[in-house]
Motif scaffolding. Structure first.
Motif, PDB file in Angstrom:
ATOM      1  N   ASN A 191       1.072  -1.300  -0.020  1.00 60.72           N
ATOM      2  CA  ASN A 191       0.358   0.167  -0.080  1.00 60.72           C
ATOM      3  C   ASN A 191       0.787   1.103   0.300  1.00 60.72           C
ATOM      4  O   ASN A 191       1.321   1.961   1.094  1.00 60.72           O
TER       5      ASN A 191
ATOM      6  N   ASP B  79      -0.491  -3.695   4.345  1.00 60.07           N
ATOM      7  CA  ASP B  79      -1.483  -3.950   4.842  1.00 60.07           C
ATOM      8  C   ASP B  79      -2.001  -5.009   5.938  1.00 60.07           C
ATOM      9  O   ASP B  79      -1.183  -5.875   5.364  1.00 60.07           O
TER      10      ASP B  79
ATOM     11  N   SER C 146     -21.615  -9.121   1.931  1.00 59.60           N
ATOM     12  CA  SER C 146     -21.536  -8.927   1.101  1.00 59.60           C
ATOM     13  C   SER C 146     -20.557  -7.413   1.113  1.00 59.60           C
ATOM     14  O   SER C 146     -20.517  -6.609   0.733  1.00 59.60           O
ATOM     15  N   TYR C 147     -19.829  -7.860   2.100  1.00 57.79           N
ATOM     16  CA  TYR C 147     -17.745  -7.402   2.330  1.00 57.79           C
ATOM     17  C   TYR C 147     -17.093  -8.473   3.333  1.00 57.79           C
ATOM     18  O   TYR C 147     -17.586  -9.521   3.756  1.00 57.79           O
TER      19      TYR C 147
ATOM     20  N   LYS D 144     -14.665  -0.034   5.445  1.00 57.46           N
ATOM     21  CA  LYS D 144     -14.069  -1.199   5.685  1.00 57.46           C
ATOM     22  C   LYS D 144     -13.616  -1.865   4.575  1.00 57.46           C
ATOM     23  O   LYS D 144     -13.986  -2.643   3.637  1.00 57.46           O
TER      24      LYS D 144
ATOM     25  N   ILE E  92      -8.659   0.060   1.757  1.00 58.76           N
ATOM     26  CA  ILE E  92      -7.588   1.472   1.877  1.00 58.76           C
ATOM     27  C   ILE E  92      -7.031   2.300   0.736  1.00 58.76           C
ATOM     28  O   ILE E  92      -6.305   3.339   0.534  1.00 58.76           O
TER      29      ILE E  92
ATOM     30  N   ILE F 133      -9.170   5.525   6.154  1.00 56.07           N
ATOM     31  CA  ILE F 133      -9.158   4.104   5.206  1.00 56.07           C
ATOM     32  C   ILE F 133     -10.599   3.099   6.587  1.00 56.07           C
ATOM     33  O   ILE F 133      -9.522   3.684   7.505  1.00 56.07           O
ATOM     34  N   ASN F 134     -10.855   2.066   6.048  1.00 57.74           N
ATOM     35  CA  ASN F 134     -11.201   1.051   6.790  1.00 57.74           C
ATOM     36  C   ASN F 134     -11.860   1.054   7.816  1.00 57.74           C
ATOM     37  O   ASN F 134     -11.878   1.127   8.568  1.00 57.74           O
TER      38      ASN F 134
ATOM     39  N   TYR G 266     -20.070  -3.086   1.111  1.00 56.05           N
ATOM     40  CA  TYR G 266     -20.500  -1.911   3.011  1.00 56.05           C
ATOM     41  C   TYR G 266     -21.332  -0.884   2.994  1.00 56.05           C
ATOM     42  O   TYR G 266     -21.843  -0.548   3.694  1.00 56.05           O
TER      43      TYR G 266
END
Ligand code: B1M
Lengths: 513, 233
Positions: free
Chosen positions: A235, A241, A512-513, B113, B116, B140-141, B171
């Motif tokens: 990243n 990350d 959905s995530y 979530k 990034i 982020i996130n 999300y």
């Protein structure tokens, strides 16, 4: 067929069959490079960049976010930890990477004849990765589905110029987020027998990919053999990350390859200059590769980078421009000095459709990547709109380019036949070569025949319906899908894979995530 | 402006019209200190905060916006201009609140979530600040809980969400649904964006508006805030 008349072999039928197939080069498992890599930086310049990268690692450091176990590992190896910031003493990363990372590795395919080797003088061409949309001439731009995913696996399987099935050839947006990796990995296993990539969007999904590979290759095989090469992006700037670190760990622990890729949109994610970007890329790649070698010394790891720039007028990523090419050449040389395989390049472009912009930009990156000595060329075929779109016609156009790369890198034939002195003596001044014995013996494979270009007379082209490249490519992919035949897969293995997927899918609600 | 006067230009020597023109130039050139000084001078001359905002600052940033859209100004220049705007706004905001004038608006923005990607979100923040909005960037996130906590803490008019992955963009619906559950959905304008989204998706997750780029986000936010103010009159 009457079967009554005895016939000589040959005649029309054979030649028509041989020449009309869209398959123009024989299937290989990689390209073996016979021409030198194009170098743009001398030793002094490369040493300067290496020095600066070490300064970055020592002074600024790299952040390893939300990964306490990684911090411990790095600390034990001699890195200094400050919160999530990791600073490496000068030379430490280089030493750790060079001590154990292999300079090349075999990536096994379920069909041993398709097992490839990544590294050294070889180039492995891989389809594009990650796009949420697909585009074709008939349906336009739309969200990708698992059907599209399967189609691209099949098309890749049928493209002799592509040596690898790739990974997320497009994102099957119609499936639940937490389960779609099963169907993606399964599609590579079922509809192709080329090597493939695993899921990286969650460590659990990486583990599922490993578990499925265990079923396909047999328990115990993976520990000593690599069957997946997966994509771990830094990243940038100077950060890894938790998702990517988690996935990298799963793969390295299981002796599976990772491509540690500082993915750079220069100007936003790195300095605007080539040397500054190279410094950052090297530092990030070193830190990530070091991590994999600490997880498991000797786990295959590829130095990757995705080089592009942003439009300073809008922030949008741009492709096929000269500065990222310079970055690519430089990064390839830095990887060679580290003696690890290198990933970059592909048919990158920013264009929405497979138009002139797409063709120019893609050709620029493909050529650069080929000449630079890329070993693992992700995004070779299909890429449109900065990676947001996988194009059916673009895919066909790019595979034509992929075939050409193989011919280019093969270099010059200096055998007696290659020298062609017989032909020159036979024809002499003022005549033509078309009838010469040497030509008769060589014409069919002497020149690369494009699968999509049209070089006919204007009149014939007009009679054929004035088709442009995109229209011709449209016909080709449809013909390919219509004639696709799946490579045989052991039924017991197939059933075991399906049962595993079912059981895992049933164990969790759709998310959905 | 002639070259000789450039060095010793004293903003106090300019009359109101000249000063406003100079402030437009200074915004364009991203000169934060000069814009702050100009703002103070106009206030000292008896201009209302509202008038300084609209005539000197917003007027100037509109020019910046047009030239950004037309490719004359580059991102790093707009970043400086937005920062200069923010400098002026820092002085005006408390005064606007005191006088009960309608503030331009406040936005909480963050990437969802699991995601990034933040280059686009940062550009949106920049353009929003350039348009006079107060922007709270929560990074982020972000989980539902983090979004809701930020809404409580900062009391914005607008919630902005960014996502670049098809695996994370759904999300957004999780966040909107939770706001509905808690009966707070209608207190906010919800804006969403990110390259893999489209208009249809924005509607499907229950956002008020999908924005295709940063300039569009600033325009839409301004429009929606005007509508909100009009409705509240
Ligand atoms: C009010 O609210 C609003 C309003 C408007 C809003 C808004 C919010 N947000 C955005 N907008 C709008 O305004 C902005 C300014 O005009 C615009 O923002 P954008 O963000 O669209 O535009 C920016 C100015 C420039 N564009 C970008 O910054 C995104 C460019 C692409 C190339 C991209 C980048 C740069 C990155 N990536 Co990522 N990345 C891609 C992207 C492909 C693409 N062409 O979009 C995409 C999105 N990535 C992808 C992938 C796969 C991934 N990435 C990953 C990582 C990264 C980097 C870290 C390397 C880097 C991000 C760096 C950063 N700090 O942001 C990984 C995931 C990490 C994670 N956990 O999130 C990883 C999974 C890759 C991996 N295997 O490691 C693909 C998506 C796959 C999918 N399932 O949908 C992808 C399409 C590229 C690809 N083909 O692989 C508008 O959309």
């Amino acid at each position: 067929m009457s079967g009554a008349r005895k016939r000589r072999s040959g005649g029309r039928a054979n030649r028509v069959a041989a020449r009309q197939s869209s398959v123009a080069v024989e299937t290989a498992t990689f390209i073996e490079r016979k021409i030198p890599c194009f170098e743009i930086l001398n030793q002094e310049a490369l040493e300067l960049i290496e020095y600066n990268a070490d300064t970055l690692l020592e002074e600024v450091g790299i952040e390893f976010r939300e990964a306490p176990a990684a911090l411990e590992l790095l600390n034990a190896a001699g890195a200094e930890i400050d919160g999530e910031r990791v600073r490496f003493p000068r030379g430490l990363c280089r030493q750790l990477v060079m001590a154990s990372a292999p300079s090349e590795y075999s990536q096994h395919a379920r069909n041993p004849a398709r097992t490839t080797i990544i590294g050294g003088d070889r180039t492995v061409l891989v389809p594009a990765y990650g796009s949420p949309f697909v585009r074709d001439l008939d349906g336009g731009r739309r969200y990708a589905t698992i059907e599209d995913f399967r189609n691209f696996v099949k098309l890749t399987y049928m493209s002799p110029g592509l040596h690898h099935s790739g990974g997320t050839v497009c994102e099957p947006v119609d499936l639940p987020v937490n389960k779609r990796h099963f169907d993606m990995v399964y599609s590579h296993m079922k509809y192709s027998d080329k090597p493939f990539m695993g899921s990286v969007t969650h460590p659990d999904r990486a583990q599922d990919s490993v578990d499925m590979a265990n079923i396909l290759f047999g328990e115990g095989f993976l520990d000593q053999n690599t069957v997946m090469t997966s994509l771990i992006n830094a990243n940038s700037p100077m950060t890894f990350d938790a998702t990517m670190l988690g996935a990298a760990k799963v793969y390295a622990e299981n002796n599976q390859a990772t491509v540690i890729s500082p993915f750079i949109l220069a100007g936003a994610m790195s300095p605007v200059t080539v040397a500054g970007t190279l410094t950052q890329i090297l530092a990030e790649a070193l830190a990530g590769m070091t991590y994999t070698q600490l997880v498991r010394p000797g786990a295959p790891v590829v130095f990757g980078t995705f080089a592009s720039a942003i439009s300073m007028q809008s922030g949008a990523p741009t492709f096929g421009t000269p500065e990222p090419s310079l970055v690519l050449y430089g990064a390839a040389a830095l990887a060679r000095r580290l003696k690890v395989p290198f990933r970059s390049g592909g048919g990158l472009c920013g264009s929405k459709t497979p138009d002139a912009q797409a063709a120019y930009e893609s050709a620029n990156t493909l050529q650069t990547a080929a000449l630079a000595g890329v070993n693992f060329m992700l995004h070779t075929a299909g890429w449109l709109e900065g990676g947001l779109v996988m194009g059916y016609e673009k895919f066909i156009m790019d595979t034509d380019q992929a075939n050409m790369i193989a011919v280019l890198l093969r270099g010059v034939d200096l055998s007696e036949n290659g020298q062609a002195m017989d032909a020159i003596r036979e024809v002499g001044p003022g005549a033509h070569f078309l009838g010469a014995a040497h030509t008769q013996a060589n014409f069919e494979h002497a020149f690369y025949r494009s699968t999509v270009a049209d070089n006919n007379s204007f009149e014939q082209w007009e009679e054929d319906g004035c088709q442009d490249t995109v229209a011709r490519a449209n016909t080709i992919w449809k013909e390919m899908l219509a004639s696709y035949e799946a490579p045989p897969l052991d039924q017991a293995v197939d059933e075991a894979l399906l049962a595993y997927m079912q059981q895992r899918k049933d164990s969790m609600p759709d998310q959905s995530y | 402006m002639t070259d000789e006067t450039e060095e010793e230009l004293d903003l106090n020597d300019l009359d109101d019209t000249e000063l406003v023109e100079q402030m437009h130039d200074d915004l364009y050139d991203g000169l934060r200190d000069e814009v702050v000084e100009g703002t103070e001078i106009l206030l000292a001359r008896g201009w209302t905060a509202d008038k300084v905002l609209n005539v000197a600052l917003v007027g100037g940033m509109q020019i910046v916006g047009v030239d950004f859209r037309d490719g004359i100004l580059f991102v790093p220049e707009v970043l400086l201009a937005a920062s200069a705007m923010k400098g002026g706004m820092g002085i005006l905001r408390p005064l606007l609140a005191e006088t009960g004038a309608k503030p331009i608006g406040k936005m909480v923005i963050g990437t969802v979530k699991g995601d990034i990607h933040d280059i686009g979100k940062n550009l949106v923040g920049m353009m929003m600040e350039g348009a006079g909005f107060e922007v709270v960037d929560i990074g982020i996130n972000n989980s539902v809980e983090e979004y809701l906590a930020a809404l409580l803490e900062h009391e914005p008019d607008i919630l902005g969400m960014s996502a670049l992955l098809t695996t994370t963009m759904p999300y957004m619906k999780v966040v909107v649904d939770e706001m509905v559950n808690r009966n707070i959905r209608d207190q906010y304008i919800i804006m969403v964006g990110g390259a893999p989204l489209n208009e249809e998706f924005g509607t499907a997750v229950g956002a008020d508006v999908y924005c295709r780029d940063a300039a569009d986000a600033a325009d839409q936010a301004t429009r929606l805030m005007n509508e909100k103010h009009a409705a509240n009159v």
